[in-house]
Design an enzyme around this catalytic site. Structure first.
Site: not given
Length: 209
Positions: A43, A47, A131
């Site tokens: 993943e 960012r 999640k």
């Protein structure tokens, strides 16, 4: 290429490596190092400015790696990540617009939740896999244990504050399929291009699962 489902995301690996990359050139050798250690999923979080290029590089050059985009926080992120080659999406939280975009993306996704109400909203959309974030800060294993009875269909990938020592404890819970963590790809090792050590961390993660 095999079509993935959201349920599949929870069974690909005991740990989904959560990665922040400042240099897209590190993406391919990093993905190869994880694969060599038996971890077939990564993943890459949205960012940094390098994230989309990193996803595209892995998608093109490491086809055996299931590469996804994390920190997906807007419909625009969804579109850009899928266009770059992301095979799954992970969000830190949920809004109606974001859920609509992820559901319509054509790839599996794990929407982020931190409360019972958010979990119910996701379940109402027909999405059972989600999640938990930030896992340790919002109740951790105790919270997940509390959800197992009232929300038996919900399945989780908890992320946030999980360590190699606590990961097996999370995975022992009946409603947890896998965990997300940053410890497989420490920034210092990535910056030093110490791919052998990252491979060893991946091997250790599989062994301890």
């Amino acid at each position: 290429m095999t079509t993935l489902t959201s349920a599949d995301l929870l069974t690909l690996s005991p740990v989904i490596p959560v990665v922040v990359l400042d240099d897209a050139d590190r993406a391919v050798p990093l993905a190869q190092a994880l694969l060599a250690g038996g971890i077939p999923v990564i993943e890459i979080t949205l960012r940094t400015p390098a994230a989309l290029a990193a996803i595209a590089a892995v998608a093109e050059r490491v086809p055996d790696m299931v590469v996804g985009a994390g920190t997906v926080t807007s419909p625009a992120h969804v579109d850009k990540a899928v266009a770059a080659g992301a095979r799954f999406l992970v969000s830190p939280g949920t809004t109606d617009a974001l859920l609509d975009a992820m559901a319509g993306s054509g790839v599996p996704y794990l929407p982020g939740i931190a409360t019972v109400s958010e979990a119910l909203r996701v379940l109402e959309r027909g999405q059972q896999e989600m999640k938990l974030f930030p896992a340790e800060a919002c109740g951790g294993r105790t919270f997940l244990q509390s959800l197992a009875s009232p929300l038996p269909d919900a399945r989780f990938c908890p992320t946030g504050g999980i360590t190699p020592d606590t990961a097996p404890l999370y995975r022992a819970l009946p409603n947890v399929g896998c965990v997300g963590g940053t410890w497989l790809t420490p920034a210092k090792l990535v910056a030093a291009a110490d791919w052998a050590q990252i491979t060893q961390l991946a091997v250790d993660a599989r062994r301890e699962a």
